[in-house]
Design an enzyme around this catalytic site. Structure first.
Site, short mmCIF file in Angstrom:
data_model
loop_
_atom_site.label_atom_id
_atom_site.label_comp_id
_atom_site.label_asym_id
_atom_site.label_seq_id
_atom_site.Cartn_x
_atom_site.Cartn_y
_atom_site.Cartn_z
N GLN A 1 -23.16 -4.76 23.34
CA GLN A 1 -24.57 -4.56 23.71
C GLN A 1 -24.96 -5.54 24.81
O GLN A 1 -25.67 -5.19 25.76
CB GLN A 1 -25.45 -4.76 22.46
N GLU B 1 -6.16 -6.16 3.68
CA GLU B 1 -6.16 -7.30 2.76
C GLU B 1 -7.39 -7.24 1.84
O GLU B 1 -7.95 -8.26 1.45
CB GLU B 1 -6.09 -8.61 3.56
N GLY B 2 -7.79 -6.04 1.49
CA GLY B 2 -8.95 -5.82 0.60
C GLY B 2 -10.18 -5.47 1.41
O GLY B 2 -10.62 -6.26 2.25
N THR B 3 -10.74 -4.28 1.15
CA THR B 3 -11.92 -3.84 1.92
C THR B 3 -13.14 -4.69 1.55
O THR B 3 -13.15 -5.39 0.52
CB THR B 3 -12.26 -2.37 1.61
N THR C 1 0.82 -1.22 0.00
CA THR C 1 0.00 0.00 0.00
C THR C 1 0.86 1.27 0.00
O THR C 1 1.92 1.31 0.61
CB THR C 1 -0.92 -0.01 1.24
N TRP D 1 0.78 2.49 5.93
CA TRP D 1 0.05 1.50 6.76
C TRP D 1 0.69 0.11 6.72
O TRP D 1 0.00 -0.88 6.49
CB TRP D 1 -1.40 1.32 6.27
N GLY E 1 -24.00 -4.47 28.14
CA GLY E 1 -24.57 -3.18 28.54
C GLY E 1 -23.48 -2.16 28.84
O GLY E 1 -22.48 -2.08 28.11
N ARG F 1 -25.46 -12.39 35.09
CA ARG F 1 -26.10 -11.07 35.20
C ARG F 1 -27.62 -11.25 35.33
O ARG F 1 -28.29 -11.71 34.40
CB ARG F 1 -25.77 -10.25 33.95
C1 LIG Z 1 -3.80 -1.19 10.52
C2 LIG Z 1 -3.52 -1.41 9.08
C3 LIG Z 1 -2.58 -2.36 8.70
C4 LIG Z 1 -2.27 -2.54 7.36
N1 LIG Z 1 -1.27 -3.41 6.99
C5 LIG Z 1 -0.84 -3.43 5.70
C6 LIG Z 1 0.34 -4.16 5.33
O1 LIG Z 1 0.95 -4.84 6.15
N2 LIG Z 1 0.76 -4.09 4.04
C7 LIG Z 1 0.11 -3.36 3.10
O2 LIG Z 1 0.56 -3.34 1.96
N3 LIG Z 1 -1.02 -2.67 3.42
C8 LIG Z 1 -1.49 -2.67 4.69
N4 LIG Z 1 -2.60 -1.95 5.04
C9 LIG Z 1 -3.30 -1.20 4.00
C10 LIG Z 1 -4.66 -1.75 3.66
O3 LIG Z 1 -4.55 -2.95 2.95
C11 LIG Z 1 -5.42 -0.66 2.92
O4 LIG Z 1 -5.74 0.34 3.88
C12 LIG Z 1 -6.66 -1.15 2.23
O5 LIG Z 1 -6.34 -1.98 1.15
C13 LIG Z 1 -7.53 0.01 1.72
O6 LIG Z 1 -6.78 0.93 1.01
P1 LIG Z 1 -6.88 2.48 1.38
O7 LIG Z 1 -6.68 2.62 2.85
O8 LIG Z 1 -5.96 3.23 0.50
O9 LIG Z 1 -8.37 2.87 1.08
P2 LIG Z 1 -8.99 3.25 -0.34
O10 LIG Z 1 -8.58 2.28 -1.37
O11 LIG Z 1 -8.75 4.68 -0.62
O12 LIG Z 1 -10.52 3.03 -0.03
C14 LIG Z 1 -11.29 3.94 0.77
C15 LIG Z 1 -12.76 3.48 0.72
O13 LIG Z 1 -13.21 3.52 -0.64
C16 LIG Z 1 -13.69 2.24 -1.04
N5 LIG Z 1 -13.28 2.02 -2.42
C17 LIG Z 1 -12.03 1.91 -2.91
N6 LIG Z 1 -12.04 1.70 -4.23
C18 LIG Z 1 -13.34 1.66 -4.59
C19 LIG Z 1 -14.01 1.47 -5.83
N7 LIG Z 1 -13.33 1.24 -6.95
N8 LIG Z 1 -15.35 1.49 -5.81
C20 LIG Z 1 -16.04 1.69 -4.68
N9 LIG Z 1 -15.47 1.89 -3.49
C21 LIG Z 1 -14.13 1.87 -3.44
C22 LIG Z 1 -13.03 1.25 -0.09
O14 LIG Z 1 -13.80 0.08 0.04
C23 LIG Z 1 -12.97 2.06 1.20
O15 LIG Z 1 -14.20 1.94 1.87
C24 LIG Z 1 -2.95 -1.78 6.37
C25 LIG Z 1 -3.92 -0.87 6.77
C26 LIG Z 1 -4.18 -0.65 8.09
C27 LIG Z 1 -5.20 0.40 8.46
#
Ligand SMILES: Cc1cc2nc3c(=O)[nH]c(=O)nc-3n(C[C@H](O)[C@H](O)[C@H](O)COP(=O)(O)OP(=O)(O)OC[C@H]3O[C@@H](n4cnc5c(N)ncnc54)[C@H](O)[C@@H]3O)c2cc1C
Length: 553
Positions: free
Chosen positions: A337, A364-366, A127, A162, A340, A270
């Site tokens: 919840q 790892e992908g939202t 990332t 990140w 409480g 409880r």
């Molecule tokens: C605590 C933590 C640990 C992490 N560890 C690692 C790590 O070890 N290595 C690494 O490489 N990364 C790591 N990450 C990164 C993580 O994988 C990314 O944060 C994640 O893939 C989302 O990318 P972004 O934060 O840039 O959000 P964005 O891609 O900007 O997305 C923001 C929002 O927009 C939505 N969105 C994005 N694209 C689209 C689309 N085309 N259509 C509709 N909605 C969309 C997403 O679902 C999300 O809700 C970590 C993140 C955190 C917070």
């Protein structure tokens, strides 16, 4: 190959270690101080300590050669302990994945061997500030350094954002663009020009170190290019998605159960309105167990198929991650919840688990990217089969129902038939031009497929044919009840929300409405809800160990 006995012993030693070294009060203090317990993490990764890494390293490089199923079991157990620690420990696994799938034999020998022998901590650097979900937008560059005609090495410049273990890893796999496309490089911690920022102040998983990285003219020898061929980076990342998504799916599952396993005993003690909360239906039936177990069934099936050599199964991994992490998040919320006011304080831990588990729907992908991945892949299957893919699947569950009338396969079949109808309407009216509809299809597909998966597991368990390493938390009767509960939810969701989104995007005219409702099978879907309360009562009895007592009454 790891035997059931070895796996059980490893999980037990993990539990014993955590009980001694990571008691609740320490977890609460570390969380409050936003501190990564590096010494403990090193002991967990040290081959002379717990040596978790050894489970995942192939035997030829000094490990035990665990497969996807073993990884799932360990990830669930780790998440039950603490999701921050789990992230720190498993980051090495994630970080070494590009090596695992794409490296040359010499590179594997060196890096996997060092992880096995020295307990090296890895980080996975994909990332960037402007490249998250869309990794194709990455800006880090790796420029060739030539020695005559020979590529001597690469100079890497860029920023990473990140990165788990960013501030504590010994080695990093860094994704950077070469002239032939994105490629992975191994960069060691003290390489000149390589810096990490201070740890991020996060909402949850505060026991894991997350940091930004800066690479300023970082030179690495050519043998640090993973696989020795430029431009393979995204393929190598793709090749392990099914696997790595299962890891995070197991994190969601483990954290969700960890929260519920605090709420369940709490509620037996409880007393409110003259009786323990555990005896109140309005209380127990909100503890979301069926969705978690639907996620588990999808994880277990996918892990078994990966271990059987069916490939990386990215879409199945996405279904498992989506269901398990969303369910884990909801379960942790339900646990707050359930406790409480106490649940809203730090002392009772469920509040921390809720903050921790939230990350699993992001990294790892939202969840939205999972929905998109699932929808796009299954859309192709729908088109290729001229709309019959899910009708064909449904028929298999109708057949299964003839042999296993308790497993909920008939209800799963209703969901799959309805899904086929929704997708066909979406095709005919070109509804996926609305991105929201595409993503909602992803959600409905995940529910319908998980209903099928749980029904299959319930049927297999009834036949005594489940994988010996599979979860035994529920017996065959309970798993069948869970399957029916989840299948009813999935069926109703696909039928009613499918209808809703088709109508919302103008996919059905007034004159077509009655025929479409009939094709969805809404009436049968509503009738299938009969028996839901009895099944929920039964699962509440199972959760609170009341089955024998009830039977005796
Ligand atoms: C605590 C933590 C640990 C992490 N560890 C690692 C790590 O070890 N290595 C690494 O490489 N990364 C790591 N990450 C990164 C993580 O994988 C990314 O944060 C994640 O893939 C989302 O990318 P972004 O934060 O840039 O959000 P964005 O891609 O900007 O997305 C923001 C929002 O927009 C939505 N969105 C994005 N694209 C689209 C689309 N085309 N259509 C509709 N909605 C969309 C997403 O679902 C999300 O809700 C970590 C993140 C955190 C917070």
């Amino acid at each position: 190959m790891i035997t059931k006995k070895t796996l059980k012993l490893s999980l037990k030693s993990l539990r014993d270690f955590a009980k001694k070294e990571l008691p609740d009060q320490l977890l609460i203090d570390l969380d409050a101080r936003d501190e990564c317990p590096l010494k403990i993490i090193r002991t967990m990764c040290d081959p002379k300590g717990i040596g978790i890494q050894l489970l995942f390293i192939p035997e030829e490089y000094g490990g035990f050669g665990g497969g996807a199923f073993d990884v799932y079991c360990v990830c669930e157990e780790m998440a039950r302990i603490d999701l921050g620690v789990a992230t720190a420990v498993l980051a090495t696994f994630l970080g070494s994945d590009p090596i695992f799938v794409g490296a040359t034999p010499e590179q594997k020998e060196l890096w996997l061997g060092r992880i096995a022998e020295e307990g090296l901590l890895f980080a996975y650097g994909a990332t960037e500030p402007d490249a998250g979900s869309d990794l194709g937008a990455l800006k880090s560059m790796a420029e060739r350094v030539m020695d005559g005609d020979r590529i001597a090495g690469y100079k890497i410049n860029g920023l990473k954002q990140w990165i788990s273990n960013g501030g504590i890893a010994d080695a990093y796999t860094i994704l950077a663009a070469t002239s032939a496309g994105p490629s992975w490089f191994v960069v060691e911690r003290d390489t000149p020009g390589f810096k990490h920022d201070k740890p991020e102040d996060k909402h949850g998983i505060r026991l894991s170190n997350t940091a930004a990285l800066a690479l300023d003219n970082v030179y690495v020898d050519a043998n640090r290019l993973v696989g020795g061929v430029e431009g393979q980076g995204l393929n190598q990342a793709q090749a392990v998605f099914g696997y790595t998504r299962l890891m995070v799916a197991a994190f969601g599952l483990g954290a969700g159960w960890a929260a519920l396993d605090r709420a369940i005993p709490y509620s037996t003690k409880r007393i409110q309105a003259g009786a323990p909360l555990s005896e109140k239906q309005g209380y127990t039936h909100k503890l979301i167990v069926a969705r978690l177990e639907a996620g588990r069934s999808s994880i277990e099936e996918t892990a078994e198929r990966i271990d059987a050599g069916e490939g990386s199964l990215n879409t199945e991994g996405a279904v498992a991650k989506y269901m398990s992490t969303e369910a884990g998040d909801k379960a942790a919320d339900a646990a707050i919840q359930a406790l409480g006011g106490y649940g809203y304080t730090h002392e009772y831990m469920v509040e921390k688990i809720k903050r921790d588990v939230r990350i699993t729907t992001i990294y790892e992908g939202t969840s939205e990217i999972m929905e998109m991945t699932i929808a796009r892949d299954r859309w192709q299957l729908h088109l290729k089969t001229r709309g019959f893919h899910y009708h064909n699947q449904a028929k298999k569950f109708e057949e299964m129902h003839l042999a296993h009338r308790e497993a909920g396969a008939d209800i799963a079949a209703l969901a799959l038939h309805a899904l086929a109808e929704v997708m066909e309407k979406a095709r005919a009216a070109r509804l996926t031009r609305h991105q929201h509809i595409l993503l909602r299809l992803g959600e409905l597909i995940a529910y319908a497929e998980c209903a099928g998966s749980l029904a299959r597991r319930a049927a297999l368990m009834a036949e005594g044919k489940l994988n010996e390493k599979a979860s035994q938390r529920f017996d065959a009767t309970a798993l069948a009840a869970l399957s029916r509960i989840f299948a009813r939810e999935a069926t109703l969701k696909v039928g009613e929300e499918g209808l809703r989104w088709v109508c919302a995007s103008g996919g059905v005219s007034d004159s077509e409405m009655a025929a479409f409702e009939a094709a969805l099978g809404l009436s049968a879907i509503h009738r299938a809800q009969a028996g839901l309360i009895a099944d929920m009562d039964y699962i509440a009895d199972v959760l609170f160990n009341r089955v024998a007592k009830r039977a005796a009454v």
